[in-house]
Design an enzyme around this catalytic site. Structure first.
Site, PDB file in Angstrom:
ATOM      1  N   ASN A   8      79.030 -12.296  29.078  1.00 59.34           N
ATOM      2  CA  ASN A   8      77.489 -12.628  27.802  1.00 59.34           C
ATOM      3  C   ASN A   8      77.795 -13.273  26.768  1.00 59.34           C
ATOM      4  O   ASN A   8      78.595 -12.201  26.239  1.00 59.34           O
ATOM      5  CB  ASN A   8      76.928 -10.946  28.251  1.00 59.34           C
ATOM      6  CG  ASN A   8      75.262 -11.154  27.653  1.00 59.34           C
ATOM      7  OD1 ASN A   8      75.066 -12.380  27.396  1.00 59.34           O
ATOM      8  ND2 ASN A   8      74.524 -10.135  28.165  1.00 59.34           N
ATOM      9  N   ASP A  37      79.453   0.470  26.840  1.00 59.41           N
ATOM     10  CA  ASP A  37      78.096   1.071  28.102  1.00 59.41           C
ATOM     11  C   ASP A  37      76.796   1.254  27.298  1.00 59.41           C
ATOM     12  O   ASP A  37      77.459   2.180  26.658  1.00 59.41           O
ATOM     13  CB  ASP A  37      78.701   1.872  29.157  1.00 59.41           C
ATOM     14  CG  ASP A  37      77.574   1.796  29.962  1.00 59.41           C
ATOM     15  OD1 ASP A  37      76.713   1.219  30.163  1.00 59.41           O
ATOM     16  OD2 ASP A  37      77.704   2.968  31.259  1.00 59.41           O
ATOM     17  N   SER A  38      76.291   1.138  27.433  1.00 58.70           N
ATOM     18  CA  SER A  38      74.980   1.697  26.536  1.00 58.70           C
ATOM     19  C   SER A  38      73.893   1.901  27.162  1.00 58.70           C
ATOM     20  O   SER A  38      73.666   1.018  28.000  1.00 58.70           O
ATOM     21  CB  SER A  38      74.555   0.629  25.621  1.00 58.70           C
ATOM     22  OG  SER A  38      74.242  -0.676  26.037  1.00 58.70           O
ATOM     23  N   LYS A  71      67.595  -3.157  12.205  1.00 52.22           N
ATOM     24  CA  LYS A  71      68.145  -2.955  13.611  1.00 52.22           C
ATOM     25  C   LYS A  71      70.079  -2.551  13.552  1.00 52.22           C
ATOM     26  O   LYS A  71      70.232  -0.743  13.800  1.00 52.22           O
ATOM     27  CB  LYS A  71      68.242  -3.238  14.917  1.00 52.22           C
ATOM     28  CG  LYS A  71      68.284  -2.569  16.095  1.00 52.22           C
ATOM     29  CD  LYS A  71      68.240  -3.414  17.219  1.00 52.22           C
ATOM     30  CE  LYS A  71      68.864  -3.369  18.000  1.00 52.22           C
ATOM     31  NZ  LYS A  71      69.086  -3.969  19.754  1.00 52.22           N
TER      32      LYS A  71
END
Ligand code: IMP
Length: 198
Positions: free
Chosen positions: A11, A71-72, A177
């Site tokens: 990605n 991983d989230s 963020k």
């Protein structure tokens, strides 16, 4: 001396995000070459930690370089921890971000106050040639908004508010963020581990 690591992902969006986080540090990040042709890793474990460590270990067997995997997801205790490790597939395989956010808003209909509390979780794992070197994790507390707001970010950002409930992550700048987020905080721990201080 730069420290190089390859990301177990195909990605380019994820690579961009990691490079933004790594800007100004000695960490150099690239995608793991030929990721798509390598045997896939099934992210079917019930915890973020197992999925990210499993993925890093799996892909580290196909390269001599250090491999980073993550991983989230979003955890909402009032609905049993959903969407949790299923965050990416919460509304089915072909659903869009907006479908997933709408589904969660429907699940939370009528819920107020404490019951709208949520947290983003992120686990990052580093492995080399079948050995786990590091697993770091962090989370970001917040509350689920009444309806989507803002155009920045991705995923559940338009419905995830900072803890004071005023603005969603999609209404904040990337810098704001990253300062507060699960991924930003976990990444800063990873840098501590990977880049030795002089
Ligand atoms: P992963 O690529 O398997 O880690 O999937 C994580 C999923 O959780 C994504 O598809 C998003 O839906 C959601 N998610 C994780 N981090 C964030 C975030 O920072 N903002 C919004 N959604 C997120």
């Amino acid at each position: 001396m730069p420290v190089r690591i390859v990301l177990a992902s195909s990605n380019p969006g994820k690579l961009r995000e990691y490079r933004e986080l790594a800007a100004g540090t000695a960490l150099e990040i690239d995608l793991l070459p030929n990721f798509e042709e390598l045997p896939a890793f099934e992210e079917s474990a019930p915890t973020f930690a197992e999925n990210s460590a499993g993925k890093a270990l799996h892909f580290s067997r196909f390269t001599a370089e250090m491999v980073l995997a993550d991983d989230s997801g979003l955890v909402v205790p009032a609905v049993g921890g959903a969407p949790g490790v299923h965050s990416a597939r919460y509304a089915g395989p072909n659903a869009r971000d907006t479908d997933r956010a709408s589904k969660l808003l429907r699940e939370l209909e009528g819920k107020t106050g404490e019951e709208r509390k949520a947290r983003f979780v992120c686990v990052m794992a580093v492995a080399r040639q079948g050995r786990a070197l590091a697993v770091v994790s962090d989370c970001a507390e917040g509350v689920i908004a009444g309806e989507p707001r803002g155009a920045n970010g991705f995923g559940y950002d338009p419905i995830f508010c900072f803890p004071d409930g005023r603005r969603t992550y999609a209404e904040a700048s990337t810098e704001e963020k990253n300062l507060a987020s699960h991924r930003g905080k976990a990444f800063r721990k990873l840098i501590e581990f990977l880049v030795p201080k002089n």
